[in-house]
Design a protein around this motif. Structure first.
Motif, mmCIF file in Angstrom:
data_model
loop_
_atom_site.group_PDB
_atom_site.id
_atom_site.type_symbol
_atom_site.label_atom_id
_atom_site.label_comp_id
_atom_site.label_asym_id
_atom_site.label_seq_id
_atom_site.Cartn_x
_atom_site.Cartn_y
_atom_site.Cartn_z
ATOM 1 N N UNK A 124 31.760 42.645 19.651
ATOM 2 C CA UNK A 124 30.791 41.553 19.497
ATOM 3 C C UNK A 124 30.672 40.851 20.828
ATOM 4 N N UNK A 125 29.434 40.528 21.218
ATOM 5 C CA UNK A 125 29.176 39.806 22.469
ATOM 6 C C UNK A 125 29.089 38.330 22.167
ATOM 7 N N UNK A 126 29.849 37.539 22.902
ATOM 8 C CA UNK A 126 29.815 36.090 22.730
ATOM 9 C C UNK A 126 28.761 35.506 23.673
ATOM 10 N N UNK A 127 27.601 35.060 23.161
ATOM 11 C CA UNK A 127 26.570 34.516 24.053
ATOM 12 C C UNK A 127 26.995 33.191 24.684
ATOM 13 N N UNK A 128 27.937 32.499 24.058
ATOM 14 C CA UNK A 128 28.378 31.209 24.592
ATOM 15 C C UNK A 128 29.276 31.385 25.809
ATOM 16 N N UNK A 129 30.258 32.288 25.687
ATOM 17 C CA UNK A 129 31.232 32.480 26.759
ATOM 18 C C UNK A 129 30.935 33.699 27.618
ATOM 19 N N UNK A 130 29.904 34.492 27.234
ATOM 20 C CA UNK A 130 29.540 35.695 27.967
ATOM 21 C C UNK A 130 30.732 36.644 28.105
ATOM 22 N N UNK A 131 31.405 36.880 26.979
ATOM 23 C CA UNK A 131 32.557 37.762 26.959
ATOM 24 C C UNK A 131 32.460 38.713 25.770
ATOM 25 N N UNK A 132 33.235 39.783 25.839
ATOM 26 C CA UNK A 132 33.329 40.751 24.753
ATOM 27 C C UNK A 132 34.512 40.420 23.865
ATOM 28 N N UNK A 133 34.270 40.375 22.570
ATOM 29 C CA UNK A 133 35.342 40.279 21.585
ATOM 30 C C UNK A 133 35.452 41.626 20.893
ATOM 31 N N UNK A 134 36.651 42.198 20.867
ATOM 32 C CA UNK A 134 36.830 43.483 20.206
ATOM 33 C C UNK A 134 37.989 43.388 19.222
ATOM 34 N N UNK A 135 37.801 43.994 18.073
ATOM 35 C CA UNK A 135 38.797 44.011 17.007
ATOM 36 C C UNK A 135 39.052 45.458 16.607
ATOM 37 N N UNK A 136 40.306 45.796 16.461
ATOM 38 C CA UNK A 136 40.665 47.164 16.089
ATOM 39 C C UNK A 136 40.435 47.384 14.600
ATOM 40 N N UNK A 137 39.839 48.533 14.278
ATOM 41 C CA UNK A 137 39.661 48.964 12.902
ATOM 42 C C UNK A 137 40.447 50.257 12.723
ATOM 43 N N UNK A 138 41.413 50.249 11.798
ATOM 44 C CA UNK A 138 42.260 51.412 11.540
ATOM 45 C C UNK A 138 41.889 52.004 10.191
ATOM 46 N N UNK A 139 41.712 53.328 10.157
ATOM 47 C CA UNK A 139 41.293 54.018 8.949
ATOM 48 C C UNK A 139 42.302 55.103 8.589
ATOM 49 N N UNK A 140 42.605 55.221 7.302
ATOM 50 C CA UNK A 140 43.402 56.319 6.758
ATOM 51 C C UNK A 140 42.570 56.967 5.657
ATOM 52 N N UNK A 141 42.338 58.274 5.783
ATOM 53 C CA UNK A 141 41.550 58.978 4.780
ATOM 54 C C UNK A 141 42.470 59.726 3.818
#
Length: 376
Positions: A124-141
């Protein structure tokens, strides 16, 4: 993804305690309390619920064995729950350690009879701080489920949830591996709006550089370069992840599904091209900034040079007549013919001022003919 207060970034990899036993579940201090979401569906039924406890969620999964399930756990603060999840779904301690230490690069592992462990990163791009926020998504099938785990409550998967709710497409008829693909596809799709926002930011910075370059603008450019380096570290492994999925045997991923993963691979390649393009544009902004600042400095030096060129001959004249040699010998009273007789001539002062004014006009005309005023 939920919006958090902007904080100085830390390198979590470097914060990891050395010598820790492999598979140790070190719960972060800022971890959220877990929330449990379940979507159960097939061609004929659909049920969605948020349960209060993990045991309640597990009971609902086991009560409908002929359905496919999306088990969604958000938050890592309860270690007992995570250990129970490991036991119930046959997850290795090293894999759960990778889930909790959510700074992992995107990857895929094939384990335990064609079950997959996949890590991807949501952006996600933060328009306020002009930074990238990234969150890990882990999947088990699994045979009839996809288990997703993430540290944050919000994510980018709501469009997929809505598709499942309304029954659009073939996701209810496809195997769970298709649902895993759909999750990865949505995650990659959200990279493109991020790229578009970064492109707009680059254009804004270019406008600032051309109109009014400042140290603050240069600082923003360098910060953006840092964010693009981070983005490149994410997009390249995403491409490798898709490539690994395409190489798996037909028992793990049927050939009929590989066409979808091939499309996701193409998206990842496009993202890499966009990142490289943005990096080149940002590097060009630094060069443009230095060139603009240099040109402005040259304009300032040009003005100062013209002013200095005008006043140098005037200063010479004033300094020459400021020597004050006496016109008469103080002892004999005789006139000294070569000691500035102009000082005692009638109208000498206005004549000298007129001469200096004419000299200024001649210099200005000379500078004009040379084209020194054309850039003003």
């Amino acid at each position: 993804m939920s919006k958090r207060k902007h904080m100085p970034k830390r390198n979590k990899i470097l914060e990891r305690k050395a010598g820790t036993k492999p598979g140790t579940l070190a719960i972060p201090a800022e971890a959220f309390a877990p929330r449990f979401f379940l979507m159960s569906f097939n061609e004929h039924m659909f049920e969605e619920v948020e349960t209060h406890t993990y045991q309640e969620l597990l009971h609902k999964v086991r009560s409908v064995p002929d359905a496919r399930h999306w088990i969604d756990i958000r938050g890592y603060a309860d270690q007992a729950v995570l250990e129970q999840v490991m036991q119930d779904f046959g997850i290795h301690a090293l894999q759960m350690e990778d889930v909790i230490n959510d700074y992992q690069r995107p990857k895929v592992e094939d384990f335990d009879q064609n079950r997959l462990f996949i890590i991807t990163r949501m952006l996600r791009w933060s328009p306020e701080f002009k930074t990238l926020d990234d969150v890990q998504l882990s999947l088990f099938t699994g045979p009839n489920y996809v288990l997703s785990l993430q540290s944050d409550y919000g994510d980018c998967l709501d469009p997929l949830r809505e598709r499942i709710r309304v029954g659009k497409g073939v996701i209810r008829q496809r195997p769970t591996m298709y649902m895993a693909y759909a999750m990865l596809d949505v995650v990659l799709d959200y990279y493109f709006p991020v790229m578009a926002d970064i492109g707009i930011h680059i254009e804004d910075l270019e406008t600032q550089v051309l109109r009014e370059p400042s140290k603050a603008t240069l600082s923003q450019i360098l910060d953006l370069k840092s964010e693009l380096v981070k983005l490149r570290r994410i997009t390249w492994p995403e491409r490798d992840l898709m490539n690994e999925l395409l190489r798996m045997d037909d028992e793990t991923i049927p050939d009929s599904l590989k066409v979808y993963f091939r499309d996701a691979y193409d998206h990842a390649v496009q993202l890499i091209d966009l990142v490289d393009n943005h990096k080149e544009m940002t590097s060009s902004l630094v060069e443009l900034y230095m060139s603009t600042v240099s040109n402005r400095m040259n304009e300032i030096m040009k003005v100062l040079t013209i002013i200095s060129s005008i006043f140098i001959p005037l200063s010479f004249i004033v300094g020459l007549y400021g020597m004050n040699f006496s016109h008469q010998d103080p002892d004999t009273g005789h006139t000294l013919r070569y000691n500035m007789p102009e000082l005692y001539q009638p109208f000498a002062y206005p004549i000298l001022l007129g001469f200096m004014a004419i000299l200024i006009l001649l210099q200005l005309y000379f500078f004009y003919k040379k084209g020194w005023f054309r850039s003003f």
